[in-house]
Design an enzyme around this catalytic site. Structure first.
Site, mmCIF file in Angstrom:
data_model
loop_
_atom_site.group_PDB
_atom_site.id
_atom_site.type_symbol
_atom_site.label_atom_id
_atom_site.label_comp_id
_atom_site.label_asym_id
_atom_site.label_seq_id
_atom_site.Cartn_x
_atom_site.Cartn_y
_atom_site.Cartn_z
ATOM 1 N N HIS A 187 0.840 -1.193 0.000
ATOM 2 C CA HIS A 187 0.000 0.000 0.000
ATOM 3 C C HIS A 187 0.877 1.246 0.000
ATOM 4 O O HIS A 187 2.053 1.195 0.346
ATOM 5 C CB HIS A 187 -0.875 0.056 1.263
ATOM 6 C CG HIS A 187 -1.839 -1.061 1.390
ATOM 7 N ND1 HIS A 187 -2.877 -1.264 0.511
ATOM 8 C CD2 HIS A 187 -1.942 -2.049 2.319
ATOM 9 C CE1 HIS A 187 -3.575 -2.319 0.881
ATOM 10 N NE2 HIS A 187 -3.028 -2.821 1.983
ATOM 11 N N CYS A 214 -4.782 4.807 -2.316
ATOM 12 C CA CYS A 214 -3.672 3.854 -2.415
ATOM 13 C C CYS A 214 -3.484 3.587 -3.899
ATOM 14 O O CYS A 214 -4.399 3.081 -4.556
ATOM 15 C CB CYS A 214 -4.015 2.566 -1.669
ATOM 16 S SG CYS A 214 -2.825 1.224 -1.926
ATOM 17 N N HIS A 245 -4.186 0.105 -5.349
ATOM 18 C CA HIS A 245 -5.557 -0.374 -5.183
ATOM 19 C C HIS A 245 -6.607 0.701 -5.451
ATOM 20 O O HIS A 245 -7.755 0.586 -5.018
ATOM 21 C CB HIS A 245 -5.737 -0.953 -3.769
ATOM 22 C CG HIS A 245 -4.772 -2.052 -3.486
ATOM 23 N ND1 HIS A 245 -3.789 -1.948 -2.519
ATOM 24 C CD2 HIS A 245 -4.607 -3.258 -4.084
ATOM 25 C CE1 HIS A 245 -3.068 -3.073 -2.523
ATOM 26 N NE2 HIS A 245 -3.536 -3.873 -3.457
ATOM 27 N N MET A 284 -9.856 1.955 -3.029
ATOM 28 C CA MET A 284 -9.172 2.224 -1.763
ATOM 29 C C MET A 284 -8.794 3.699 -1.714
ATOM 30 O O MET A 284 -7.768 4.113 -2.254
ATOM 31 C CB MET A 284 -7.941 1.336 -1.607
ATOM 32 C CG MET A 284 -7.324 1.406 -0.232
ATOM 33 S SD MET A 284 -6.056 0.146 -0.029
ATOM 34 C CE MET A 284 -5.466 0.560 1.599
#
Length: 145
Positions: free
Chosen positions: A84, A130, A133, A138
């Site tokens: 991440h 992120c 993602h 996200m």
């Protein structure tokens, strides 16, 4: 800094950040800490934590929205389903804030428990995501008051 002024601020202010700072300063003065020390902005600063990846493995920031006071820091912790990172949307941050200075542009946290900490001085709303993602949704919001 006057102890009575700080106590009045604790009682009278509608602003959580003002109350927290006044309470910390009043406690410091009562404990004998010098006025010059309790007057510094860092004296009442906090660090709030945001998990990167939920405990169940969802690709999410937990909490998704967080509010801090100007001068506070946020610590993002790689929890699950990494790698991440934290990248701020340059269209979703206050004017004058340098997106590259507050983002993990070329970095990622690969191991559980790794973290990234950033201090925020400018009030406003900060949208972030992120990068690996982003397509999975996200993203998060930081509000600095």
């Amino acid at each position: 800094i006057d102890l009575n002024h700080n106590l009045n601020t604790v009682v009278m202010s509608d602003n959580r950040c003002s109350r927290r700072q006044a309470m910390a300063r009043a406690a410091g003065l009562a404990a004998g800490v010098t006025a010059s020390v309790v007057a510094s902005p860092a004296y009442a600063a906090e660090t709030k934590e945001v998990l990167m990846g939920s405990d169940s493995g969802l690709l999410a920031f937990v909490p998704q929205k967080i509010t801090v006071c100007a001068g506070d820091s946020v610590k993002w912790i790689n929890n699950k389903s990494g790698p991440h990172n934290v990248v701020f949307d340059e269209e979703g941050i206050p004017a004058g804030v340098d997106q590259e200075k507050i983002s993990m542009i070329d970095e990622q946290l690969g191991e559980e428990g790794e973290s990234f900490v950033m201090k925020f001085a400018t009030a406003g709303e900060y949208a972030y995501y992120c990068e690996p993602h982003r397509g999975a949704g996200m993203q998060g919001v930081l509000v600095v008051t």
